[in-house]
Design a protein around this motif. Sequence first.
Motif, PDB file in Angstrom:
ATOM      1  N   GLY A   1       0.783  -1.216   0.000  1.00  0.00           N
ATOM      2  CA  GLY A   1       0.000   0.000   0.000  1.00  0.00           C
ATOM      3  C   GLY A   1       0.818   1.270   0.000  1.00  0.00           C
ATOM      4  N   ASP A   2       2.137   1.139  -0.074  1.00  0.00           N
ATOM      5  CA  ASP A   2       3.003   2.306  -0.122  1.00  0.00           C
ATOM      6  C   ASP A   2       3.885   2.195  -1.353  1.00  0.00           C
ATOM      7  OD1 ASP A   2       4.144   4.673   0.546  1.00  0.00           O
ATOM      8  OD2 ASP A   2       5.182   3.961   2.341  1.00  0.00           O
ATOM      9  N   LEU A   3       4.519   3.294  -1.731  1.00  0.00           N
ATOM     10  CA  LEU A   3       5.375   3.277  -2.912  1.00  0.00           C
ATOM     11  C   LEU A   3       6.620   2.439  -2.696  1.00  0.00           C
ATOM     12  CD1 LEU A   3       5.039   6.987  -4.027  1.00  0.00           C
ATOM     13  CD2 LEU A   3       4.161   4.992  -5.208  1.00  0.00           C
ATOM     14  N   SER A   4       7.106   2.346  -1.464  1.00  0.00           N
ATOM     15  CA  SER A   4       8.195   1.446  -1.069  1.00  0.00           C
ATOM     16  C   SER A   4       9.518   1.741  -1.758  1.00  0.00           C
ATOM     17  CB  SER A   4       7.814  -0.027  -1.331  1.00  0.00           C
ATOM     18  OG  SER A   4       6.603  -0.344  -0.690  1.00  0.00           O
TER      19      SER A   4
ATOM     20  N   PHE B   1      -6.591  10.601 -10.788  1.00  0.00           N
ATOM     21  CA  PHE B   1      -7.784  10.024 -10.152  1.00  0.00           C
ATOM     22  C   PHE B   1      -7.660  10.049  -8.628  1.00  0.00           C
ATOM     23  CE2 PHE B   1      -9.567   6.139  -8.205  1.00  0.00           C
ATOM     24  CZ  PHE B   1     -10.919   6.418  -8.371  1.00  0.00           C
ATOM     25  N   SER B   2      -6.521   9.619  -8.109  1.00  0.00           N
ATOM     26  CA  SER B   2      -6.340   9.570  -6.654  1.00  0.00           C
ATOM     27  C   SER B   2      -6.365  10.975  -6.054  1.00  0.00           C
ATOM     28  CB  SER B   2      -5.032   8.861  -6.301  1.00  0.00           C
ATOM     29  OG  SER B   2      -3.915   9.569  -6.806  1.00  0.00           O
ATOM     30  N   ASN B   3      -5.806  11.949  -6.775  1.00  0.00           N
ATOM     31  CA  ASN B   3      -5.842  13.330  -6.302  1.00  0.00           C
ATOM     32  C   ASN B   3      -7.273  13.843  -6.230  1.00  0.00           C
ATOM     33  OD1 ASN B   3      -5.625  16.504  -7.154  1.00  0.00           O
ATOM     34  ND2 ASN B   3      -3.914  15.866  -5.866  1.00  0.00           N
ATOM     35  N   TRP B   4      -8.074  13.471  -7.218  1.00  0.00           N
ATOM     36  CA  TRP B   4      -9.494  13.861  -7.215  1.00  0.00           C
ATOM     37  C   TRP B   4     -10.218  13.236  -6.029  1.00  0.00           C
ATOM     38  CZ3 TRP B   4     -13.936  10.822  -7.775  1.00  0.00           C
ATOM     39  CH2 TRP B   4     -15.129  11.529  -7.968  1.00  0.00           C
ATOM     40  N   VAL B   5      -9.937  11.959  -5.746  1.00  0.00           N
ATOM     41  CA  VAL B   5     -10.562  11.280  -4.611  1.00  0.00           C
ATOM     42  C   VAL B   5     -10.193  11.965  -3.300  1.00  0.00           C
ATOM     43  CG1 VAL B   5     -10.603   9.136  -3.272  1.00  0.00           C
ATOM     44  CG2 VAL B   5     -10.723   9.047  -5.769  1.00  0.00           C
ATOM     45  N   ILE B   6      -8.919  12.316  -3.151  1.00  0.00           N
ATOM     46  CA  ILE B   6      -8.468  12.974  -1.921  1.00  0.00           C
ATOM     47  C   ILE B   6      -9.175  14.317  -1.742  1.00  0.00           C
ATOM     48  CG2 ILE B   6      -6.494  14.022  -0.758  1.00  0.00           C
ATOM     49  CD1 ILE B   6      -6.524  10.961  -0.739  1.00  0.00           C
TER      50      ILE B   6
ATOM     51  N   GLN C   1      -6.543  15.369   4.610  1.00  0.00           N
ATOM     52  CA  GLN C   1      -5.415  16.276   4.553  1.00  0.00           C
ATOM     53  C   GLN C   1      -4.222  15.680   5.284  1.00  0.00           C
ATOM     54  OE1 GLN C   1      -6.666  20.056   6.154  1.00  0.00           O
ATOM     55  NE2 GLN C   1      -7.969  20.557   4.401  1.00  0.00           N
ATOM     56  N   GLY C   2      -3.053  16.275   5.031  1.00  0.00           N
ATOM     57  CA  GLY C   2      -1.847  15.914   5.761  1.00  0.00           C
ATOM     58  C   GLY C   2      -1.303  14.548   5.399  1.00  0.00           C
ATOM     59  N   GLU C   3      -0.706  13.895   6.379  1.00  0.00           N
ATOM     60  CA  GLU C   3      -0.026  12.612   6.162  1.00  0.00           C
ATOM     61  C   GLU C   3      -0.996  11.517   5.765  1.00  0.00           C
ATOM     62  OE1 GLU C   3       2.915   9.532   8.598  1.00  0.00           O
ATOM     63  OE2 GLU C   3       2.430  11.513   9.431  1.00  0.00           O
ATOM     64  N   LEU C   4      -2.205  11.527   6.330  1.00  0.00           N
ATOM     65  CA  LEU C   4      -3.203  10.511   5.977  1.00  0.00           C
ATOM     66  C   LEU C   4      -3.586  10.615   4.510  1.00  0.00           C
ATOM     67  CD1 LEU C   4      -5.142   8.254   6.717  1.00  0.00           C
ATOM     68  CD2 LEU C   4      -6.796   9.990   7.457  1.00  0.00           C
ATOM     69  N   ALA C   5      -3.780  11.842   4.033  1.00  0.00           N
ATOM     70  CA  ALA C   5      -4.129  12.041   2.626  1.00  0.00           C
ATOM     71  C   ALA C   5      -3.031  11.512   1.713  1.00  0.00           C
ATOM     72  CB  ALA C   5      -4.372  13.525   2.362  1.00  0.00           C
ATOM     73  N   GLU C   6      -1.770  11.750   2.089  1.00  0.00           N
ATOM     74  CA  GLU C   6      -0.658  11.273   1.273  1.00  0.00           C
ATOM     75  C   GLU C   6      -0.604   9.748   1.245  1.00  0.00           C
ATOM     76  OE1 GLU C   6       4.181  11.908   0.854  1.00  0.00           O
ATOM     77  OE2 GLU C   6       3.101  12.783   2.547  1.00  0.00           O
ATOM     78  N   LYS C   7      -0.851   9.116   2.390  1.00  0.00           N
ATOM     79  CA  LYS C   7      -0.833   7.652   2.442  1.00  0.00           C
ATOM     80  C   LYS C   7      -1.947   7.052   1.598  1.00  0.00           C
ATOM     81  CE  LYS C   7       1.410   6.993   6.944  1.00  0.00           C
ATOM     82  NZ  LYS C   7       2.514   6.178   6.386  1.00  0.00           N
ATOM     83  N   VAL C   8      -3.126   7.645   1.683  1.00  0.00           N
ATOM     84  CA  VAL C   8      -4.256   7.134   0.899  1.00  0.00           C
ATOM     85  C   VAL C   8      -3.991   7.319  -0.596  1.00  0.00           C
ATOM     86  CG1 VAL C   8      -6.702   7.462   0.379  1.00  0.00           C
ATOM     87  CG2 VAL C   8      -5.923   7.488   2.748  1.00  0.00           C
ATOM     88  N   GLU C   9      -3.442   8.470  -0.962  1.00  0.00           N
ATOM     89  CA  GLU C   9      -3.131   8.723  -2.374  1.00  0.00           C
ATOM     90  C   GLU C   9      -2.108   7.724  -2.896  1.00  0.00           C
ATOM     91  OE1 GLU C   9      -1.757  12.363  -5.341  1.00  0.00           O
ATOM     92  OE2 GLU C   9      -1.686  12.609  -3.170  1.00  0.00           O
TER      93      GLU C   9
ATOM     94  N   ALA D   1      -1.559   4.715  -1.751  1.00  0.00           N
ATOM     95  CA  ALA D   1      -2.190   3.401  -1.831  1.00  0.00           C
ATOM     96  C   ALA D   1      -3.047   3.273  -3.085  1.00  0.00           C
ATOM     97  CB  ALA D   1      -3.034   3.151  -0.580  1.00  0.00           C
ATOM     98  N   LEU D   2      -3.803   4.319  -3.412  1.00  0.00           N
ATOM     99  CA  LEU D   2      -4.636   4.282  -4.609  1.00  0.00           C
ATOM    100  C   LEU D   2      -3.784   4.132  -5.870  1.00  0.00           C
ATOM    101  CD1 LEU D   2      -7.294   7.032  -3.779  1.00  0.00           C
ATOM    102  CD2 LEU D   2      -7.700   4.581  -4.017  1.00  0.00           C
ATOM    103  N   VAL D   3      -2.679   4.880  -5.943  1.00  0.00           N
ATOM    104  CA  VAL D   3      -1.797   4.780  -7.104  1.00  0.00           C
ATOM    105  C   VAL D   3      -1.183   3.393  -7.200  1.00  0.00           C
ATOM    106  CG1 VAL D   3       0.355   5.629  -8.129  1.00  0.00           C
ATOM    107  CG2 VAL D   3      -1.294   7.248  -7.181  1.00  0.00           C
ATOM    108  N   VAL D   4      -0.710   2.897  -6.071  1.00  0.00           N
ATOM    109  CA  VAL D   4      -0.037   1.594  -6.044  1.00  0.00           C
ATOM    110  C   VAL D   4      -0.971   0.486  -6.518  1.00  0.00           C
ATOM    111  CG1 VAL D   4       0.785  -0.191  -4.462  1.00  0.00           C
ATOM    112  CG2 VAL D   4       1.731   2.112  -4.341  1.00  0.00           C
ATOM    113  N   TYR D   5      -2.177   0.432  -5.957  1.00  0.00           N
ATOM    114  CA  TYR D   5      -3.078  -0.681  -6.247  1.00  0.00           C
ATOM    115  C   TYR D   5      -3.783  -0.562  -7.596  1.00  0.00           C
ATOM    116  CZ  TYR D   5      -2.472  -2.482  -1.532  1.00  0.00           C
ATOM    117  OH  TYR D   5      -1.936  -3.014  -0.383  1.00  0.00           O
TER     118      TYR D   5
END
Length: 222
Positions: A23-26, A82-87, A93-101, A103-107
């Motif tokens: 779920g992360d870019l790793s 797409f992930s930016n639009w979802v966010i 916002q903040g760190e949670l928004a970055e993690k979710v974005e 994850a969306l890109v990765v998957y």
Amino acid sequence: MNRLVLGLLFGLGWLTGMVVEDGDLSSIDAARRLQMARSWHSSQPEVSREDQKYFGVRAPDGIVRAWYGSGQAIVMFPSEVFSNWVIRRSGLQGELAEKVEHALVVYTVFPFIAGLGCVAVFLMLQAAGFAEKASLFGALGLLYGSTFLSYTQVNQENSLLLLCFATSLWSGLRISQGGGRAYGIVLGLSAGLAALIRLTTLAETAAVFLLVLILAFYRDWE
């Protein structure tokens, strides 16, 4: 061509990619390419301000540019938009928004590359004359017995490069066997994307073209 086999092979590669992802870019390389994709539709710089001390080249206009090719960023771009639009719609916002974005890109990107890579290698082996069972084992060997899987997990560009090369070789082999212009278009697109990912792949493209010419000449000579 057994479409069921292709579908199952793609599904297996995709599912495996989903399972090994965290779920992360790793990878800092993948993060930098995502930043490049983000800069194409936002006011953010191509190289983040925090990263400019260690990475990038200052262009004549004074803007710091990434020294990577844009190939993987192009592949990630639709998912990033797409992930930016979802966010933005979710209000995160903040760190949670970055993690979710992330994850969306990765998957939505890298498991598909894994599935398509398996299909491309299967088709390439069949075009090279291997039987269906041998081609299937070859694709499974790629997925579970090579670094293709680990590069899928850490989201490096190597998996995408292998997909491009296998696609180029498959379409080149089909051209040498009398395939139509559609294979030429596929060959040009896959070779062009590979060059945008890493310029040294032009040597691989030249080898594919040379192989196609040799095989085509041999077929006509027979």
